[in-house]
Design an enzyme around this catalytic site. Structure first.
Site: not given
Ligand code: BES
Ligand code: ZN
Ligand code: MN
Length: 485
Positions: A257, A262, A269, A280, A339, A341, A343
């Site tokens: 990825k 992000d 966020k 990210d 967010d 994204e 996947r």
């Molecule tokens: N890159 C983030 C995941 C992440 C968050 C990694 C904080 C490390 C620290 C990912 O893209 C994300 O934002 N995931 C969301 C998914 C949710 C919206 C279903 C998350 O984990 O909040």
């Molecule tokens: Zn992300």
């Molecule tokens: Mn995200």
């Protein structure tokens, strides 16, 4: 810095000799030999409790006799070291030697006793960890010049050149991974990652393919493209082929990825710690680092590295919650949260990978905050659709002391991705967020053996020691080496 082996403390030439001192019992043979040359000072210092030998404690004994090396005493506690403690010991050694003014350093490694690890495995890990201690993020501070270490040669007591090479190459890979991870989002863009692939292609004998947005559009990768839509930075799918195996042998594929920043997109966020979302792309960075390590080691296997690179930004053109996009596989996705994204970029890359008829595919992604809630920063989360792949990754993880924990992919979780308006939703609700993210990916990996590593908690540290960890380059390198003939 050169890293090499030596096999006897008695005749090693060095300015600084690192010796290990347990807190009780006999001194290890290598330490005892050094102790003789300093008239029993080491034993005496321990006896007088000046130096107790507790885990990772260090004491420098400068050389007072011409021709004798200085000694760095390093404590190892009262029993065989656990992985956690041997890492602490290695980090203490690394921190000391890189800041001391000695050019030629030797480490009397036979004095280390570690639970469940043999000497060759320790040669690899010590070579790796000591080299890793020398990594510095350079290029952005005026004081950088002061950070140059004086060490020119690092000698490690041991017998296996192959084991040493694996450690040194892994450290080189991990340094590359950390540097890419630590670079800010205004430098490390998808195009920058593409340029790094091209540079690897020039430095080593590997073939690079870059798919730009036009090409991806033609291929139907609309889900991947939907993520970069709000950004001024174009997205790329980056492919690198290492061919060390037979021509007709199917490759092992690693997919990273590569979200170079992000923001969350329209599902923006919160501001606190948002800077850390430059990390990210650490999945991508770990694939780059592994490619570097493999190119250095030249094992007999075919290995294809794929990076899905995009920047996730809000704008008037950005994908919105509720938008429906079509994946390369034909399945449609309702983007309920922009967010989620990672996947979305990975699913099209996973479909693209089918054309390589891979023996195995492992994707590596900072995919979910939920994985950090579940496992913290100790274990990476691992999911697999074939237990063989999971077992091979577990073995590599053990060898590399790079922890992972297998998580469930039961079909019951899949329903959380049902959508009223498209084939799949891109989020699965508040429960089991790391699992439902993996479930999403599993819908695109039915044609090959696959595993997914969620490295959200392990790829970097926050707070005062903020920085990329270089994980899981050790694990991935050992995994690929285990697949070589
Ligand atoms: N890159 C983030 C995941 C992440 C968050 C990694 C904080 C490390 C620290 C990912 O893209 C994300 O934002 N995931 C969301 C998914 C949710 C919206 C279903 C998350 O984990 O909040
Ligand atoms: Zn992300
Ligand atoms: Mn995200």
């Amino acid at each position: 810095m050169k890293t090499q082996l030596f096999n006897n403390v008695a005749d090693v030439q060095a300015d600084l000799l690192v010796v290990f001192v347990p807190s009780e019992g006999e001194l290890p043979a290598a330490t005892a030999q050094a102790d003789e040359k300093v008239n029993g000072q080491i034993a005496a210092l321990r006896e007088q409790t000046v130096f107790k030998g507790s885990v990772a404690q260090t004491l420098l004994l400068p050389s007072v006799v011409e021709g004798q090396p200085a000694l760095l005493l390093v404590g190892t506690g009262k029993e065989a070291l656990s992985d956690m403690n041997v890492k602490k010991v290695a980090a203490a050694v690394g921190t000391q030697i890189k800041s001391l003014p000695y050019a030629n350093v030797a480490v009397a490694a036979s004095g280390l006793s570690v639970k469940d690890r043999d000497a060759d495995n320790m040669t690899t890990l010590l070579a790796q960890w000591l080299n890793e201690a020398f990594y510095e993020f350079l290029g952005f501070k005026q004081s950088d010049a002061e950070k140059v270490s004086k060490v020119e040669t690092l000698q490690i007591e041991g017998t296996s050149e192959d084991a040493l090479k694996v450690g040194v190459a892994t450290a080189a890979g991990s340094a590359f991974t950390r540097q890419l991870g630590n670079l800010p989002g205004n430098v490390c863009t998808p195009a920058y990652l593409a340029s790094k692939a091209q540079q690897l292609g020039e430095d080593y004998d590997i073939e690079i393919e870059l798919l730009d947005e036009t090409k991806m559009d033609e291929l139907g990768m609309h889900c991947l493209l939907s993520v970069g839509r709000g950004s001024d930075q174009p997205s790329y799918l980056i492919v690198m082929h290492y061919r060390g195996g037979k021509e007709d042998e199917a490759p092992h594929v690693l997919l990273g990825k590569g979200i170079t920043f992000d923001t969350g997109g329209i599902s923006l966020k919160p501001g606190a710690k948002m800077d850390e979302m430059k990390y990210d792309m650490c999945g991508a960075a770990s694939v780059f680092g592994t490619m570097k390590a493999i190119c250095e080691l030249k094992p007999a296997l075919n290995f294809t590295a794929v990076i899905a690179a995009a920047e996730n930004m809000p704008s008037g053109r950005a994908t919105k919650p509720g938008d429906i996009v079509k994946t390369m596989s034909g399945k449609t996705v309702e983007v309920l949260n922009t967010d989620a994204e990672g996947r979305l970029v990975l699913c099209d890359a996973l479909t693209y990978i089918e054309r390589f008829k891979p023996q195995s595919v492992v994707d590596i992604a900072t995919l979910t905050g939920a994985c950090i809630v579940a496992l913290g920063s100790v274990n990476s989360g691992m999911y697999a659709n074939k237990q063989d792949v999971a077992d091979a990754l577990k073995a590599a993880s053990k060898g590399a002391a790079d922890k992972l924990w297998q998580m469930p992919l039961d079909e019951e979780y899949q329903q959380q991705l049902d959508s009223n308006f498209a084939d799949i939703g891109n989020i699965g609700g508040p429960e089991a967020g790391s699992v439902t993210a993996a479930c999403f990916l599993s819908r695109f990996t039915e044609s090959y053996p696959w595993a997914h590593l969620d490295i959200a908690g392990t790829a970097w540290a926050g707070g005062a020691s903020k920085g990329a960890s270089g994980r899981p380059v050790g694990l991935l390198t050992q995994y690929l080496l285990s697949k070589a003939n």
